[in-house]
Design a protein around this motif. Structure first.
Motif, mmCIF file in Angstrom:
data_model
loop_
_atom_site.group_PDB
_atom_site.id
_atom_site.type_symbol
_atom_site.label_atom_id
_atom_site.label_comp_id
_atom_site.label_asym_id
_atom_site.label_seq_id
_atom_site.Cartn_x
_atom_site.Cartn_y
_atom_site.Cartn_z
ATOM 1 N N ILE A 14 12.033 20.832 -5.594
ATOM 2 C CA ILE A 14 12.863 20.347 -6.652
ATOM 3 C C ILE A 14 11.744 20.127 -7.446
ATOM 4 C CG2 ILE A 14 14.236 18.751 -7.891
ATOM 5 C CD1 ILE A 14 16.104 20.354 -6.319
ATOM 6 N N ALA A 15 11.927 20.736 -8.764
ATOM 7 C CA ALA A 15 10.971 20.440 -10.097
ATOM 8 C C ALA A 15 11.618 19.321 -10.943
ATOM 9 C CB ALA A 15 10.675 21.538 -10.546
ATOM 10 N N GLY A 16 10.930 18.213 -11.063
ATOM 11 C CA GLY A 16 11.426 17.163 -11.813
ATOM 12 C C GLY A 16 10.459 16.721 -13.025
ATOM 13 N N ILE A 17 10.862 16.084 -13.973
ATOM 14 C CA ILE A 17 10.169 15.296 -14.797
ATOM 15 C C ILE A 17 10.369 13.878 -14.853
ATOM 16 C CG2 ILE A 17 9.392 15.230 -17.351
ATOM 17 C CD1 ILE A 17 9.954 18.180 -17.535
ATOM 18 N N LEU A 18 9.509 12.963 -14.787
ATOM 19 C CA LEU A 18 9.730 11.633 -15.270
ATOM 20 C C LEU A 18 9.491 11.030 -16.463
ATOM 21 C CD1 LEU A 18 10.595 8.875 -13.550
ATOM 22 C CD2 LEU A 18 8.055 8.256 -13.417
ATOM 23 N N PHE A 19 10.333 10.619 -17.304
ATOM 24 C CA PHE A 19 10.216 10.032 -18.529
ATOM 25 C C PHE A 19 9.932 8.561 -18.385
ATOM 26 C CE2 PHE A 19 12.614 14.081 -18.689
ATOM 27 C CZ PHE A 19 12.133 14.841 -19.923
ATOM 28 N N ARG A 20 8.916 8.239 -18.890
ATOM 29 C CA ARG A 20 8.583 6.931 -18.640
ATOM 30 C C ARG A 20 8.222 6.254 -19.782
ATOM 31 N NH1 ARG A 20 7.136 3.141 -14.720
ATOM 32 N NH2 ARG A 20 5.535 1.789 -15.199
ATOM 33 N N PRO A 21 8.597 4.965 -20.434
ATOM 34 C CA PRO A 21 8.455 4.382 -21.672
ATOM 35 C C PRO A 21 6.747 4.277 -21.748
ATOM 36 C CG PRO A 21 10.094 3.094 -20.453
ATOM 37 C CD PRO A 21 9.695 4.164 -19.493
ATOM 38 N N ASP A 22 6.418 4.541 -22.967
ATOM 39 C CA ASP A 22 4.910 4.419 -23.173
ATOM 40 C C ASP A 22 4.560 2.939 -23.160
ATOM 41 O OD1 ASP A 22 4.958 7.150 -23.740
ATOM 42 O OD2 ASP A 22 5.076 6.822 -26.102
ATOM 43 N N GLY A 23 3.444 2.756 -22.519
ATOM 44 C CA GLY A 23 3.030 1.608 -22.080
ATOM 45 C C GLY A 23 3.567 0.743 -21.219
ATOM 46 N N ALA A 24 4.462 1.136 -20.524
ATOM 47 C CA ALA A 24 5.542 0.432 -19.418
ATOM 48 C C ALA A 24 4.349 0.221 -18.242
ATOM 49 C CB ALA A 24 6.252 1.118 -18.891
ATOM 50 N N GLN A 25 4.480 -1.035 -17.425
ATOM 51 C CA GLN A 25 3.646 -1.684 -16.641
ATOM 52 C C GLN A 25 4.565 -1.796 -15.428
ATOM 53 O OE1 GLN A 25 0.226 -1.590 -16.551
ATOM 54 N NE2 GLN A 25 0.296 -0.859 -18.499
ATOM 55 N N GLY A 26 4.150 -1.471 -14.020
ATOM 56 C CA GLY A 26 4.877 -1.878 -13.050
ATOM 57 C C GLY A 26 6.164 -1.232 -12.516
ATOM 58 N N LYS A 27 7.016 -1.577 -11.946
ATOM 59 C CA LYS A 27 8.252 -1.239 -11.336
ATOM 60 C C LYS A 27 9.406 -1.270 -12.627
ATOM 61 C CE LYS A 27 7.311 -2.221 -6.411
ATOM 62 N NZ LYS A 27 7.203 -0.806 -5.972
ATOM 63 N N LEU A 28 10.029 -0.047 -12.859
ATOM 64 C CA LEU A 28 11.215 0.003 -13.756
ATOM 65 C C LEU A 28 12.446 0.404 -12.935
ATOM 66 C CD1 LEU A 28 9.422 1.717 -16.910
ATOM 67 C CD2 LEU A 28 9.811 -0.699 -16.335
ATOM 68 N N PRO A 29 13.522 -0.019 -13.826
ATOM 69 C CA PRO A 29 14.749 0.665 -13.303
ATOM 70 C C PRO A 29 14.532 2.040 -13.694
ATOM 71 C CG PRO A 29 15.009 -0.846 -15.256
ATOM 72 C CD PRO A 29 13.584 -1.033 -14.627
ATOM 73 N N THR A 30 15.462 2.738 -12.850
ATOM 74 C CA THR A 30 15.138 4.514 -12.889
ATOM 75 C C THR A 30 16.516 5.120 -12.694
ATOM 76 O OG1 THR A 30 13.207 4.298 -12.118
ATOM 77 C CG2 THR A 30 14.069 6.450 -12.070
ATOM 78 N N VAL A 31 16.654 5.815 -13.686
ATOM 79 C CA VAL A 31 17.970 6.985 -13.840
ATOM 80 C C VAL A 31 17.802 8.173 -13.388
ATOM 81 C CG1 VAL A 31 19.824 7.671 -15.194
ATOM 82 C CG2 VAL A 31 18.989 5.326 -15.709
ATOM 83 N N ILE A 32 18.620 8.549 -12.559
ATOM 84 C CA ILE A 32 18.284 10.229 -12.039
ATOM 85 C C ILE A 32 19.363 10.833 -12.693
ATOM 86 C CG2 ILE A 32 18.330 11.292 -9.925
ATOM 87 C CD1 ILE A 32 16.319 9.063 -9.868
#
Length: 300
Positions: A14-32
């Motif tokens: 599967i090809a995916g893209i992770l959109f992560r908030p700029d400047g975020a650090q550490g583990k984040l809640p994640t939506v698929i």
């Protein structure tokens, strides 16, 4: 910030893209999230992801097996249970990432995948919250209403003809939508669907192909989320419906919403918005995305 995020799914990649908030650090809640009928991950999802990111939630968008940049020898085949399995494999992949809080996972879907996430909420306990946007909830009644009785009979006859041909090794295809629906059968017989998706293909999603296997339409006829909704007990659910949606039919969606058992549920009715304006009018897209951001920020 966008990161490539490829992962295995039932023997394919599967090809995916992770959109992560700029400047975020550490583990984040994640939506698929993945898309609807014949979508690739570039259609609408990046716009929603960027707004959800504003709530401190990262988003993993992906192409189903057989679509876009994902592998799969059988292209443009929409098997809802394979797509649901792709979602579950994406959840497993997300759990393995160092930047994901595996205890705060959600799912978002739009149109066909809007139905998928309702089923996922019932069958996968890793999911804490879902947002379902203009979902397909009842394939049979949806298509019968969309086509009208005469053309619906033509569609069923074409599906049966294809089933007989498949026994001899010949697989047929059908248009996603046609600008001349009385002359050409399509799954979604709305000229506006064709018009908007051709614009999206030109401007945002060059890998979109505007056809599917005929068997995909047959599988859609047997698709229903209703048996799963009473099992959604511990998962929070937001459903976003469009008041002028004559494609997936917001009255059918509202009936489905009322079947959800979970007390943590909310429905948002977008006044003056249609199914296709969620793709063609960025203002409408943003309204839905803000609702999703607020829901996930609160629930995850």
């Amino acid at each position: 910030m966008q990161l490539n995020a490829n992962f295995p799914s039932d023997g394919e990649t599967i090809a995916g893209i992770l959109f992560r908030p700029d400047g975020a650090q550490g583990k984040l809640p994640t939506v698929i999230c993945a898309g609807g009928w014949c979508y690739t991950k570039e259609i609408v999802l990046p716009h929603i992801a960027r707004i959800v990111n504003e709530g401190g939630v990262q988003v993993l968008a992906f192409d189903y097996v057989g679509f876009g940049e994902s592998s799969g020898m059988r292209r443009q085949h929409l098997d809802p249970w394979q797509q649901i399995s792709d979602y579950r494999n994406a959840l497993t992949y997300a759990e393995s990432r160092d930047d994901v809080d595996s205890l705060r996972l959600g799912c978002l879907g739009i149109s066909y995948s809007g139905g998928h996430v309702l089923i996922l909420a019932a069958i996968d306990s890793r999911i804490k919250s879902v947002v379902s946007i203009v979902p397909v909830v009842d394939g049979y009644n949806n298509l019968r209403r969309a086509h009208g009785e005469r053309r619906f009979a033509d569609l069923k006859a074409a599906i049966l003809h294809d089933r007989r041909n498949r026994a001899g090794g010949k697989e047929g295809r059908i248009a996603m939508a046609s600008r001349t629906p009385y002359d050409e059968l399509s799954v979604w017989p709305f000229p506006r669907v064709n018009e908007v998706f051709m614009q999206v293909k030109q401007n945002e999603a060059p890998l979109h192909e505007h056809w599917s296997t005929m068997e995909s339409a047959e599988l859609l006829l047997n698709y229903s989320v209703s048996p799963f909704l009473p099992r959604v007990i511990n998962t929070s659910v937001m459903m976003i419906v469009a008041e002028e949606d004559n494609i997936t039919a917001w009255d059918l969606e509202a009936l489905a919403f009322n079947q959800i058992t979970s007390p943590a549920k909310q429905i948002e009715i977008l006044r003056g918005v249609s199914h296709m304006s969620l793709y063609s009018d960025r203002t409408d897209t943003n309204i839905a995305a803000v609702h999703a951001k607020e829901w996930f920020s609160k629930m995850l």
